[in-house]
Design a protein around this motif. Structure first.
Motif, short mmCIF file in Angstrom:
data_model
loop_
_atom_site.label_atom_id
_atom_site.label_comp_id
_atom_site.label_asym_id
_atom_site.label_seq_id
_atom_site.Cartn_x
_atom_site.Cartn_y
_atom_site.Cartn_z
N SER A 273 45.42 -20.83 -17.54
CA SER A 273 44.52 -21.97 -17.72
C SER A 273 43.16 -21.73 -17.07
CB SER A 273 45.16 -23.24 -17.15
OG SER A 273 46.35 -23.57 -17.84
N VAL A 274 43.17 -21.14 -15.88
CA VAL A 274 41.91 -20.79 -15.21
C VAL A 274 41.11 -19.81 -16.07
CG1 VAL A 274 40.93 -19.56 -13.24
CG2 VAL A 274 42.76 -21.24 -12.89
N LEU A 275 41.77 -18.78 -16.56
CA LEU A 275 41.08 -17.77 -17.36
C LEU A 275 40.57 -18.35 -18.67
CD1 LEU A 275 43.46 -14.70 -16.79
CD2 LEU A 275 41.31 -15.25 -15.61
N ALA A 276 41.33 -19.30 -19.25
CA ALA A 276 40.91 -19.90 -20.51
C ALA A 276 39.64 -20.73 -20.33
CB ALA A 276 42.03 -20.76 -21.07
N VAL A 277 39.59 -21.53 -19.27
CA VAL A 277 38.39 -22.33 -19.03
C VAL A 277 37.21 -21.42 -18.71
CG1 VAL A 277 37.34 -24.06 -17.51
CG2 VAL A 277 39.71 -24.35 -18.30
N ALA A 278 37.45 -20.39 -17.93
CA ALA A 278 36.36 -19.44 -17.61
C ALA A 278 35.83 -18.77 -18.86
CB ALA A 278 36.86 -18.40 -16.61
N ALA A 279 36.71 -18.51 -19.82
CA ALA A 279 36.31 -17.83 -21.06
C ALA A 279 35.56 -18.74 -22.01
CB ALA A 279 37.54 -17.26 -21.76
N GLY A 280 35.73 -20.06 -21.86
CA GLY A 280 35.00 -20.99 -22.73
C GLY A 280 35.81 -22.11 -23.33
N CYS A 281 37.10 -22.20 -23.02
CA CYS A 281 37.89 -23.34 -23.48
C CYS A 281 37.47 -24.60 -22.71
CB CYS A 281 39.38 -23.09 -23.29
SG CYS A 281 40.10 -21.88 -24.43
N ASP A 282 37.28 -25.68 -23.43
CA ASP A 282 36.90 -26.94 -22.79
C ASP A 282 38.11 -27.83 -22.55
OD1 ASP A 282 34.00 -26.43 -23.07
OD2 ASP A 282 34.41 -26.66 -25.22
N LEU A 283 39.08 -27.75 -23.43
CA LEU A 283 40.23 -28.65 -23.38
C LEU A 283 41.50 -27.81 -23.48
CD1 LEU A 283 40.86 -31.72 -23.31
CD2 LEU A 283 40.88 -31.67 -25.82
N LEU A 284 42.36 -27.93 -22.49
CA LEU A 284 43.58 -27.13 -22.42
C LEU A 284 44.75 -27.92 -22.98
CD1 LEU A 284 43.13 -25.83 -18.77
CD2 LEU A 284 42.77 -24.48 -20.87
N CYS A 285 45.22 -27.51 -24.15
CA CYS A 285 46.45 -28.06 -24.68
C CYS A 285 47.59 -27.35 -23.96
CB CYS A 285 46.54 -27.83 -26.19
SG CYS A 285 48.06 -28.46 -26.94
N LEU A 286 48.28 -28.06 -23.10
CA LEU A 286 49.22 -27.39 -22.18
C LEU A 286 50.55 -27.03 -22.85
CD1 LEU A 286 48.61 -29.31 -18.85
CD2 LEU A 286 47.60 -27.17 -19.67
N GLY A 287 50.91 -27.70 -23.93
CA GLY A 287 52.17 -27.39 -24.59
C GLY A 287 53.08 -28.59 -24.61
N ARG A 288 54.36 -28.38 -24.91
CA ARG A 288 55.27 -29.51 -25.09
C ARG A 288 55.98 -29.93 -23.81
NH1 ARG A 288 60.08 -30.25 -29.65
NH2 ARG A 288 60.85 -32.24 -28.83
N PHE A 289 56.31 -29.00 -22.94
CA PHE A 289 57.18 -29.32 -21.80
C PHE A 289 56.49 -29.14 -20.45
CE2 PHE A 289 60.08 -27.86 -25.22
CZ PHE A 289 60.79 -29.04 -25.41
N VAL A 290 55.17 -29.16 -20.42
CA VAL A 290 54.43 -28.99 -19.17
C VAL A 290 54.16 -30.39 -18.61
CG1 VAL A 290 52.39 -27.98 -18.09
CG2 VAL A 290 53.41 -26.89 -20.11
N TYR A 291 55.05 -30.85 -17.73
CA TYR A 291 55.01 -32.23 -17.26
C TYR A 291 54.37 -32.33 -15.88
CZ TYR A 291 58.12 -32.98 -21.27
OH TYR A 291 58.66 -33.02 -22.53
N ALA A 292 54.64 -33.42 -15.18
CA ALA A 292 53.85 -33.85 -14.02
C ALA A 292 53.62 -32.76 -12.97
CB ALA A 292 54.53 -35.06 -13.37
N ASP A 293 54.69 -32.14 -12.47
CA ASP A 293 54.53 -31.14 -11.41
C ASP A 293 53.74 -29.94 -11.89
OD1 ASP A 293 55.94 -32.78 -9.73
OD2 ASP A 293 57.83 -31.68 -9.92
N SER A 300 45.49 -27.85 -9.61
CA SER A 300 45.24 -27.18 -8.34
C SER A 300 44.68 -25.77 -8.54
CB SER A 300 46.53 -27.12 -7.52
OG SER A 300 46.97 -28.41 -7.17
N ALA A 301 45.20 -25.08 -9.56
CA ALA A 301 44.71 -23.72 -9.83
C ALA A 301 43.24 -23.74 -10.23
CB ALA A 301 45.56 -23.07 -10.92
N LEU A 302 42.85 -24.72 -11.02
CA LEU A 302 41.44 -24.83 -11.43
C LEU A 302 40.55 -25.12 -10.23
CD1 LEU A 302 41.98 -26.89 -14.70
CD2 LEU A 302 41.13 -24.55 -14.59
N VAL A 303 40.98 -26.04 -9.39
CA VAL A 303 40.21 -26.39 -8.19
C VAL A 303 40.09 -25.18 -7.26
CG1 VAL A 303 40.24 -27.78 -6.09
CG2 VAL A 303 40.76 -28.85 -8.30
N GLN A 304 41.21 -24.50 -7.04
CA GLN A 304 41.20 -23.33 -6.15
C GLN A 304 40.31 -22.22 -6.71
OE1 GLN A 304 42.34 -23.21 -3.19
NE2 GLN A 304 41.93 -21.04 -2.77
N ALA A 305 40.32 -22.05 -8.04
CA ALA A 305 39.50 -21.00 -8.65
C ALA A 305 38.01 -21.27 -8.43
CB ALA A 305 39.80 -20.91 -10.15
N VAL A 306 37.62 -22.54 -8.44
CA VAL A 306 36.22 -22.87 -8.16
C VAL A 306 35.90 -22.55 -6.70
CG1 VAL A 306 34.54 -24.75 -7.99
CG2 VAL A 306 36.10 -24.63 -9.95
#
Length: 488
Positions: A273-293, A300-306
């Protein structure tokens, strides 16, 4: 790690998340209030039109105009038609008819139905040019194998959906039609030079952009001919230099599902997800089973990458701004959207026009209908298909487990109809059908996928899709009393 609500809210703005139930759980409502851009609904969220409408209304109470999306292509890939199959014929059928007015009207009708249930972003149309006969993931989802044909129907689809106030999302950029592997499971590689890819794969995306498409969804495929390594979703040269700078796209770049192995199988969803946003994705479709945790881990990974300097705050702000503009467009278009379509009529009309018959269908008196099982791809899922709703004596058989001799015995002294789906992809299906036809050469074969393998038979019916209306159009031709009564 110190709490930074501003940065976390920016990270949230890049997320298009799934959830696990028929009602919105607390973490979804809180997440929307905290800046998550929107949700993507799947089969496990959809029970009835009334339930879906109420669910989507509850999401809109959590925040102003969230993006409420789903994968509704019509045809084989349907979410709202999961119970019995879609009321729309699908792209291959529309491409076979090749009437852009019909395509535009069909997608406008679909958009009106979606908008009526509260959806405002449809992850469609698929504008891939399906040049690989053995493509396991596109097939009937494509308008066809000719780039010009796909391009004109891409534009018509975008116009139809967006006239209904639903943002279209052309996919799978830069084009998934030449692959022979499924990016749900691995990273496909398209071995073609840049000139061919520009003339073929990119042409429909240019048409969609010219038609004003609001979003484009990336593919987890590698195209060495266009530069860079790894999946397109993580390739800045493709998403920024090509799509943005060269092709002039200014809308939202949406990732394909980040839980697919083609993008995150080796590195995990948060890092991908970090690499996708860095490459130019604006909106991350996470998939079907990627829930709360897991959603929290992505944030957190996006925040830490910044904080580590691997991702700029400006890139997050840019993504958030584009997603906010899309939500503004949705809100504004709700006031001018089309509302007068009759959904079922246009879908069945298109399916009828697409259905082809080679040979002469004899009068069928109480036929014995054999459906040869075919695996459902992950994108399609378990959606009913076949002629069973219209013929009393219909059996579903496995070409690996069942014997042609048993079928021939059961069909003795009765007309035989054999139904297949993408038979060209399955040698065991071809062997099974050929064994039946060796004894019953007058039998009728109905192909509900792409009509590539054509056996010698009494009549060969091609529906170019396995949606409910595709099956109904074939049943009408075969003289099903139930089908004819249903359409009076």
């Amino acid at each position: 790690m110190p709490h930074d609500p501003t940065l976390e809210r920016l990270a949230n703005a890049t997320l298009l998340v799934p959830f696990e139930s028929l009602q919105a759980p607390r973490w979804i409502l809180d997440g929307l209030a905290d800046g998550i851009s929107g949700v993507c609904l799947f089969h496990n969220n959809l029970e009835s039109p009334e339930q879906v409408t109420a669910l989507n209304a509850s999401l809109c109470e959590a925040t102003d105009t969230p993006l409420i999306s789903l994968d509704e292509e019509g045809g084989d890939v349907t979410r709202i038609g999961q119970a019995r199959g879609s009321d729309y014929p699908g792209n291959a059928a529309l491409g076979a008819v090749d009437d852009t007015d019909l395509t535009r009207a069909t997608l406008r009708a679909l958009g009106v139905q979606l908008s009526g249930m509260g959806f405002n972003l449809d992850l469609a149309p698929s504008v891939d040019v399906n040049v690989a006969d053995d493509n396991p993931v596109i097939g009937t989802r494509s308008f066809g194998a000719d780039a010009d044909l796909v391009a004109r129907h891409a534009a018509a689809s975008v116009q139809g959906l967006q006239e209904a106030g639903v943002a279209a999302c052309a996919k799978h950029f830069p084009g998934h039609g030449a692959t022979s592997k499924d990016s749900h499971h691995t990273l496909p590689v398209v071995e073609a030079d840049a000139d061919l890819l520009r003339r073929r794969e990119l042409l429909p995306f240019r048409a969609a952009i010219d038609a004003g498409v609001r979003s484009i969804l990336t593919a987890h495929i590698e195209l060495p001919g266009l530069g860079g390594e790894g999946p397109a979703t993580l390739n800045r040269a493709l998403l920024n230099d090509l799509l943005r700078n060269e092709m002039g796209f200014t809308g939202v770049v949406v990732s394909d599902a980040m839980d697919m192995r083609g993008v995150s199988g080796e590195i995990g969803i948060p890092e991908a997800s970090v690499l996708a946003v860095a490459a130019g994705c604006d909106l991350l479709c996470l998939g079907r089973f990627v829930y709360a945790d897991q959603v929290a881990r992505v944030r957190s990974a996006l925040v830490q990458a910044v904080r580590e300097g691997r991702l700029t705050g400006e890139r997050l702000e840019e993504a958030a701004e584009r997603n906010a503009r899309l939500r503004d467009w949705v809100k504004e278009s709700a006031e001018t959207k089309a509302t007068a379509e009759v959904t079922g009529t246009v879908g069945l009309a298109g399916a009828r026009r697409a259905t082809r018959v080679d040979g002469d269908i004899p009068p069928l008196d109480n036929p014995y209908v054999v459906e040869v099982e075919a695996p459902a791809g992950i994108a399609v899922g378990e959606v009913p298909w076949g002629l069973g709703p219209w013929f009393r004596d219909t059996v579903r058989l496995s070409p690996e487990a069942d014997e042609p001799a048993a079928v021939l015995a059961a069909a003795a002294d009765r007309d035989l109809v054999v139904v297949v789906r993408d038979a060209h992809r399955y040698p065991t299906t071809q062997e099974f059908v050929s064994a039946l036809l060796s004894s019953r050469p007058e039998a009728v074969v109905v192909e509900m996928g792409l009509p590539i393998w054509r056996p010698d038979c009494g009549a060969y019916v091609s529906t170019y899709g396995a949606a409910h209306v595709n099956g109904l159009s074939a049943a009408e031709l075969l003289g099903s009393a139930g089908a004819l009564e249903a359409t009076q």
